[in-house]
Design an enzyme around this catalytic site. Structure first.
Site, PDB file in Angstrom:
ATOM      1  N   ASN A 178       1.157  -1.241  -0.171  1.00 37.95           N
ATOM      2  CA  ASN A 178      -0.337   0.177   0.128  1.00 37.95           C
ATOM      3  C   ASN A 178       0.823   1.295   0.311  1.00 37.95           C
ATOM      4  O   ASN A 178       0.612   2.371  -0.816  1.00 37.95           O
ATOM      5  CB  ASN A 178      -0.874   0.253   0.831  1.00 37.95           C
ATOM      6  CG  ASN A 178      -0.534  -0.302   2.164  1.00 37.95           C
ATOM      7  OD1 ASN A 178       1.210  -0.699   2.595  1.00 37.95           O
ATOM      8  ND2 ASN A 178      -1.347   0.402   3.539  1.00 37.95           N
ATOM      9  N   GLY A 254       1.649  -5.651   7.582  1.00 34.61           N
ATOM     10  CA  GLY A 254       0.540  -6.168   6.782  1.00 34.61           C
ATOM     11  C   GLY A 254      -0.190  -7.082   7.208  1.00 34.61           C
ATOM     12  O   GLY A 254      -0.908  -6.446   8.531  1.00 34.61           O
ATOM     13  N   THR A 258      -1.262 -13.097   7.312  1.00 33.52           N
ATOM     14  CA  THR A 258       0.030 -13.003   7.289  1.00 33.52           C
ATOM     15  C   THR A 258       0.572 -12.466   8.672  1.00 33.52           C
ATOM     16  O   THR A 258       1.645 -13.942   8.770  1.00 33.52           O
ATOM     17  CB  THR A 258       0.391 -12.582   6.438  1.00 33.52           C
ATOM     18  OG1 THR A 258      -0.561 -12.174   5.472  1.00 33.52           O
ATOM     19  CG2 THR A 258       1.414 -12.357   5.656  1.00 33.52           C
ATOM     20  N   GLU A 277       2.872  -4.986  12.707  1.00 35.39           N
ATOM     21  CA  GLU A 277       2.150  -4.243  12.485  1.00 35.39           C
ATOM     22  C   GLU A 277       1.071  -4.393  11.705  1.00 35.39           C
ATOM     23  O   GLU A 277       1.302  -4.812  10.152  1.00 35.39           O
ATOM     24  CB  GLU A 277       3.108  -2.448  12.137  1.00 35.39           C
ATOM     25  CG  GLU A 277       2.470  -1.354  12.727  1.00 35.39           C
ATOM     26  CD  GLU A 277       1.372  -1.104  11.259  1.00 35.39           C
ATOM     27  OE1 GLU A 277      -0.187  -1.716  11.373  1.00 35.39           O
ATOM     28  OE2 GLU A 277       1.697  -0.596  10.022  1.00 35.39           O
ATOM     29  N   CYS A 311      -3.578   0.983   6.558  1.00 35.23           N
ATOM     30  CA  CYS A 311      -3.549   1.103   7.851  1.00 35.23           C
ATOM     31  C   CYS A 311      -4.884   1.393   8.606  1.00 35.23           C
ATOM     32  O   CYS A 311      -5.351   1.019   9.930  1.00 35.23           O
ATOM     33  CB  CYS A 311      -2.471  -0.210   8.200  1.00 35.23           C
ATOM     34  SG  CYS A 311      -1.400   0.447   8.932  1.00 35.23           S
ATOM     35  N   GLU A 482       7.571   0.257  16.801  1.00 32.24           N
ATOM     36  CA  GLU A 482       8.707   0.931  16.244  1.00 32.24           C
ATOM     37  C   GLU A 482       8.296   1.808  15.979  1.00 32.24           C
ATOM     38  O   GLU A 482       7.140   2.617  16.541  1.00 32.24           O
ATOM     39  CB  GLU A 482       8.293  -0.251  15.071  1.00 32.24           C
ATOM     40  CG  GLU A 482       8.753  -1.270  14.515  1.00 32.24           C
ATOM     41  CD  GLU A 482       9.435  -1.629  13.030  1.00 32.24           C
ATOM     42  OE1 GLU A 482       9.958  -0.870  12.264  1.00 32.24           O
ATOM     43  OE2 GLU A 482       8.802  -2.642  13.390  1.00 32.24           O
TER      44      GLU A 482
HETATM   45  N1  LIG Z   1      -0.128  -2.788   6.297  1.00 32.03           N
HETATM   46  C1  LIG Z   1      -1.769  -2.832   6.526  1.00 32.03           C
HETATM   47  O1  LIG Z   1      -2.151  -2.858   7.655  1.00 32.03           O
HETATM   48  C2  LIG Z   1      -1.506  -4.023   5.154  1.00 32.03           C
HETATM   49  C3  LIG Z   1      -2.968  -4.508   5.382  1.00 32.03           C
HETATM   50  N2  LIG Z   1      -3.706  -5.338   4.404  1.00 32.03           N
HETATM   51  C4  LIG Z   1      -4.333  -6.596   4.099  1.00 32.03           C
HETATM   52  O2  LIG Z   1      -3.905  -7.809   4.133  1.00 32.03           O
HETATM   53  C5  LIG Z   1      -4.945  -8.555   3.170  1.00 32.03           C
HETATM   54  C6  LIG Z   1      -3.926  -9.438   2.590  1.00 32.03           C
HETATM   55  O3  LIG Z   1      -3.751  -8.559   1.425  1.00 32.03           O
HETATM   56  P1  LIG Z   1      -2.543  -9.057   1.649  1.00 32.03           P
HETATM   57  O4  LIG Z   1      -1.467  -8.101  -0.149  1.00 32.03           O
HETATM   58  O5  LIG Z   1      -2.439 -10.494   0.931  1.00 32.03           O
HETATM   59  O6  LIG Z   1      -1.328  -8.955   2.897  1.00 32.03           O
HETATM   60  P2  LIG Z   1       0.304  -9.376   3.355  1.00 32.03           P
HETATM   61  O7  LIG Z   1      -0.167  -9.134   4.436  1.00 32.03           O
HETATM   62  O8  LIG Z   1      -0.124 -11.451   3.011  1.00 32.03           O
HETATM   63  O9  LIG Z   1       1.574  -9.300   2.676  1.00 32.03           O
HETATM   64  C7  LIG Z   1       2.762  -8.944   2.900  1.00 32.03           C
HETATM   65  C8  LIG Z   1       3.827  -9.002   2.491  1.00 32.03           C
HETATM   66  O10 LIG Z   1       4.333 -10.412   3.941  1.00 32.03           O
HETATM   67  C9  LIG Z   1       4.261 -11.051   2.569  1.00 32.03           C
HETATM   68  N3  LIG Z   1       4.015 -12.404   3.037  1.00 32.03           N
HETATM   69  C10 LIG Z   1       2.693 -13.257   2.643  1.00 32.03           C
HETATM   70  N4  LIG Z   1       2.477 -14.355   3.509  1.00 32.03           N
HETATM   71  C11 LIG Z   1       3.553 -14.836   4.246  1.00 32.03           C
HETATM   72  C12 LIG Z   1       4.117 -15.481   4.925  1.00 32.03           C
HETATM   73  N5  LIG Z   1       3.598 -16.676   4.980  1.00 32.03           N
HETATM   74  N6  LIG Z   1       5.289 -15.418   5.654  1.00 32.03           N
HETATM   75  C13 LIG Z   1       6.109 -14.276   5.645  1.00 32.03           C
HETATM   76  N7  LIG Z   1       5.617 -13.162   4.427  1.00 32.03           N
HETATM   77  C14 LIG Z   1       4.543 -13.001   4.058  1.00 32.03           C
HETATM   78  C15 LIG Z   1       3.606 -10.765   1.504  1.00 32.03           C
HETATM   79  O11 LIG Z   1       4.829 -11.243   0.221  1.00 32.03           O
HETATM   80  C16 LIG Z   1       3.944  -9.323   1.621  1.00 32.03           C
HETATM   81  O12 LIG Z   1       5.547  -8.775   1.337  1.00 32.03           O
HETATM   82  C17 LIG Z   1      -5.575  -7.132   2.401  1.00 32.03           C
HETATM   83  O13 LIG Z   1      -6.792  -6.904   1.647  1.00 32.03           O
HETATM   84  C18 LIG Z   1      -5.765  -6.049   3.129  1.00 32.03           C
HETATM   85  O14 LIG Z   1      -7.090  -5.894   4.050  1.00 32.03           O
HETATM   86  C19 LIG Z   1      -2.851  -5.646   3.420  1.00 32.03           C
HETATM   87  C20 LIG Z   1      -1.504  -4.806   3.137  1.00 32.03           C
HETATM   88  C21 LIG Z   1      -1.139  -4.055   4.015  1.00 32.03           C
HETATM   89  O1  LIG Z   2       3.509   5.309   9.037  1.00 34.99           O
HETATM   90  C1  LIG Z   2       2.783   6.246   8.132  1.00 34.99           C
HETATM   91  O2  LIG Z   2       2.196   7.111   7.634  1.00 34.99           O
HETATM   92  C2  LIG Z   2       1.234   5.120   7.258  1.00 34.99           C
HETATM   93  C3  LIG Z   2       1.655   4.344   7.675  1.00 34.99           C
HETATM   94  C4  LIG Z   2       0.828   3.056   7.298  1.00 34.99           C
HETATM   95  C5  LIG Z   2       0.810   1.898   7.456  1.00 34.99           C
HETATM   96  O3  LIG Z   2       1.799   0.958   8.512  1.00 34.99           O
HETATM   97  C6  LIG Z   2      -0.168   0.942   7.150  1.00 34.99           C
HETATM   98  O4  LIG Z   2      -0.769   1.292   6.364  1.00 34.99           O
HETATM   99  O5  LIG Z   2       0.442  -0.639   6.694  1.00 34.99           O
END
Ligand SMILES: NC(=O)C1=CN([C@@H]2O[C@H](COP(=O)(O)OP(=O)(O)OC[C@H]3O[C@@H](n4cnc5c(N)ncnc54)[C@H](O)[C@@H]3O)[C@@H](O)[C@H]2O)C=CC1
Ligand SMILES: O=C(O)/C=C/C=C(\O)C(=O)O
Length: 500
Positions: A178, A254, A258, A277, A311, A482
């Site tokens: 994101n 993420g 995950t 986080e 997030c 962090e």
């Molecule tokens: N910062 C946040 O809060 C975020 C939340 N999301 C949420 O998560 C949902 C799923 O999105 P994804 O792209 O699948 O995010 P994800 O959390 O699976 O991906 C984040 C990172 O983790 C890696 N990853 C995935 N599975 C892993 C594992 N088993 N071990 C180690 N690394 C792993 C991915 O390759 C990527 O680099 C989204 O629909 C959204 O709701 C997604 C991205 C950021």
């Molecule tokens: O530090 C910020 O401004 C934003 C952080 C956002 C994330 O950590 C996220 O979307 O996962």
């Protein structure tokens, strides 16, 4: 490296778009980065396809790295650790500053590729590139100004005691799609500042700016092996990295599921530092003493910035019943004027994510929620993953729409009657990442702010960040914090030394 040279030379959207057109559908191929060298992945026929969110066209081939590739990265980081962990703070600070300046010199190029790869507007991408630069500058200077103290043990004037910190070792740095460059650098900068080495695995959905960052490391003369980048799928490369016995710490941003997997994968190795986080389903509380115009502006920005893919986005807005109607109509009008797809906000990141967000909107329709603005998308204009910002009301509190992180441009409006009810509604969720309070009442700010289940509480503002303060969530939103000294705790081991 031909591809790096090509991308590096393109720093305006028109040139980048001509470059992509001239490639005539031939995607950009990325390479892993170990020991300051770009190198092919083991199974060099095996690629992950990454698409342009605005058009759905194939944009890049991302290496589908294996456990063998991950081992190479970890071995490089392990070889670099004895040297890097002994460098002086000044030396590390100088290198971090050079990294910051190198990104700064190519700021526009980074913003252009972030915008193409992730779908965010160029304006938003520029803000995030600036913030990536600040991450390096902040930790470069933080390490030069750390304070410590020596004390004498009570009653033993010839025995002194002090605390000493040393870098943990090799870190796995795993980041999402994101805010690709910003979130990756939020972890890489402290990792190398505090004397650790690492292997970073960016999201396979948005890998281009991480690839460009590797070139920055070369140009800034970061010693070989200090920071390595492995590209690939989470379930394969990410999982192998987290589980690697050579990795002594994991920092991850993420999705919550995950994060749970990573916790399971590290739980047996008690000495591994783990910082997670994760997701949020953040409440915005609007009290009846606000200036409506200002409250609408803050609540809308919290809901729709980056197409709701942060997030910290406030996706549940609770409004005091006395001002509900007036807030609702002002909010809808503001959103329709200021958050227009293609114009001010981009598409969502991928087809998979589009399908996910769309499924929540379909459910809202099935549950007879009121669509105050926005709709269930029925087509993909020009093949892109566009979702019109959507404001819903009349959603049942137990609906998945109210309880799960949608991570898209979708927000719900609900009324409340009392302050106590507002707190109950805000806390009625398994997540606890962030919240926004909109009120002019200072006593209420404290009464409510200190009772909200959220690692971050913003009062009359949103996304104000001070890099020294704690960043992270409670409940299902993560483990650890962090930022400033909290990042130092993640990347260092602490020992207490007594000397007589
Ligand atoms: N910062 C946040 O809060 C975020 C939340 N999301 C949420 O998560 C949902 C799923 O999105 P994804 O792209 O699948 O995010 P994800 O959390 O699976 O991906 C984040 C990172 O983790 C890696 N990853 C995935 N599975 C892993 C594992 N088993 N071990 C180690 N690394 C792993 C991915 O390759 C990527 O680099 C989204 O629909 C959204 O709701 C997604 C991205 C950021
Ligand atoms: O530090 C910020 O401004 C934003 C952080 C956002 C994330 O950590 C996220 O979307 O996962």
């Amino acid at each position: 490296m031909e591809v790096i040279r090509d991308l590096w030379g393109l720093d305006n959207p028109d040139d980048a778009s001509t470059y992509l057109t001239n490639r005539a559908g031939s995607p950009i191929c990325l390479q892993n980065f170990f020991n300051n060298e770009f190198c092919d992945h083991e199974e060099s026929h095996n690629w992950i396809e990454s698409f342009n969110p605005r058009s759905g066209e194939l944009l890049a081939h991302v290496p589908s790295s294996t456990a063998g590739d991950v081992d190479r990265g970890v071995a490089a980081a392990a070889r670099a650790f004895p040297y890097w962990s002994q460098t002086s703070r000044q030396e590390r600070s100088d290198i971090l500053m050079r990294i910051a300046s190198t990104i700064s010199d190519k700021k526009e190029m980074f913003a252009v590729w972030e915008s193409i790869d992730q779908g965010k507007s160029l304006a938003r991408a520029r803000i995030e590139v600036d913030r990536a630069i600040s991450n390096f500058r902040y930790f470069a200077t933080y390490i030069l100004h750390e304070e410590g103290s020596v004390r004498f043990v009570d009653g033993q004037p010839s025995t002194m005691t002090y605390e000493h910190r040393s870098p943990v070792g090799v870190f796995a740095i795993i980041s999402p799609w994101n805010m690709p460059l910003y979130l990756l650098t939020w972890k890489i900068a402290p990792c190398i500042a505090f004397g650790c080495t690492g292997v970073a695995k960016p999201s396979e959905v948005t890998s281009i700016t991480a690839f460009l960052l590797a070139e920055v490391f070369k140009q800034a003369e970061l010693p070989p092996g200090v920071m390595n980048i492995v590209f690939g799928a989470g379930a394969e490369a990410g999982s192998a990295l987290v589980k690697s016995p050579g990795v002594r710490g994991v920092t991850f941003t993420g999705g919550t599921s995950t994060g749970n997997c990573i916790r399971q994968d590290t739980v047996a190795d008690i000495g591994k530092h783990v910082s997670l986080e994760l997701g949020g389903k953040n409440p915005t509380l609007v009290f009846n003493d606000v200036d409506i115009e200002e409250a609408v502006r803050v609540a809308a920005s919290a809901a729709f910035e980056n197409s709701g893919q942060i997030c910290l986005c406030g996706s549940r807005i609770y409004i005091h019943r006395q001002i509900f109607d007036v807030f609702e109509s002002a909010f809808v009008e503001y959103v329709e004027c200021n958050y227009r797809v293609r114009d001010t906000i981009g598409p969502v990141v991928s087809n998979e994510h589009y399908t996910k967000v769309r499924s929540y909107l379909q459910q809202a329709e099935e549950e007879n929620a009121t669509f105050l603005t926005g709709r269930v998308p029925t087509e993909k204009p020009q093949g892109g993953y566009w979702i019109t910002p959507t404001v819903l009301s009349d959603v049942h509190p137990q609906s998945r729409i109210m309880r799960e992180e949608i991570f898209g441009p979708v927000v719900t409006l609900c009324p409340f009657d009392t302050e106590a009810e507002a707190i109950l509604l805000a806390n009625d969720n398994s997540n606890g990442l962030a919240s926004v309070l909109l009120t002019k009442d200072l006593a209420r700010m404290r009464r409510v702010g200190e009772r909200i289940d959220a690692g971050l509480v913003w009062v009359n503002c949103w996304l104000v960040r001070e890099l020294g303060t704690a960043f992270g969530g409670m409940k299902s939103s993560g483990i650890g914090r962090e930022g400033g000294a909290h990042s130092r705790d993640v990347f260092t081991n602490l020992r207490t030394i007594h000397v007589r």
